[in-house]
Design a protein around this motif. Structure first.
Motif: not given
Length: 151
Positions: A64-70
């Motif tokens: 998956g991509k790296l999320h900055k936010k929940d």
């Protein structure tokens, strides 16, 4: 919050796996990195929210991509194994969980899986590049810099 040695090692391992797959994709037709027709995406927009739906076919391994936010994750159907810096778990849809910011996932689809991430979309943009710039970090360094700006 300080990362434990274990979490740093898992982050490094996941990043190394992703880097290896990127290198290998040019040599193998069965390896796909990034958005692909093999795991089609459907985009959903509503006031203040963006939903990203993906079909992971049985036997697919994805990073998956790296999320900055929940964000909210809804597994509409299917079964998968997930590995993150917080540990391993098996999920079975339908279910919902919160994906914590900065927590990159390796997913293996045991069956076909319909997976939906739901993100905040304050500007109500439908431009995917703008949305990704707001919610996705390119790497852990960018994520850590984003975290510092928030504090």
């Amino acid at each position: 919050m300080e990362l434990t040695k274990y979490k740093k090692e898992v982050r490094a391992s996941i990043q190394q796996l992703e880097d290896s797959l990127i290198t290998m994709q040019n040599q193998n037709d069965n390896i796909f990195v990034g958005d692909t027709e093999n795991s089609p995406l459907t985009h959903h927009f509503t006031d203040g929210l963006y939903g990203r739906e993906i079909l992971l076919k049985k036997g697919t391994a994805a990073i998956g991509k790296l999320h900055k936010k929940d964000c909210f994750v809804f597994i509409m159907s299917g079964e998968a194994k997930i590995v993150t810096e917080d540990g391993n778990k098996e999920i079975k849809g339908p279910c919902m969980f919160i994906s914590k910011a900065g927590n990159k996932k390796v997913v293996y689809a045991i069956t076909d899986v319909i997976w939906i991430d739901v993100y905040s979309n304050e500007g109500n943009s439908e431009d995917l590049q703008i949305i990704e710039n707001n919610v996705i970090a390119k790497n852990y360094l960018e994520y850590e810099e984003f975290k510092q700006l928030k504090n």
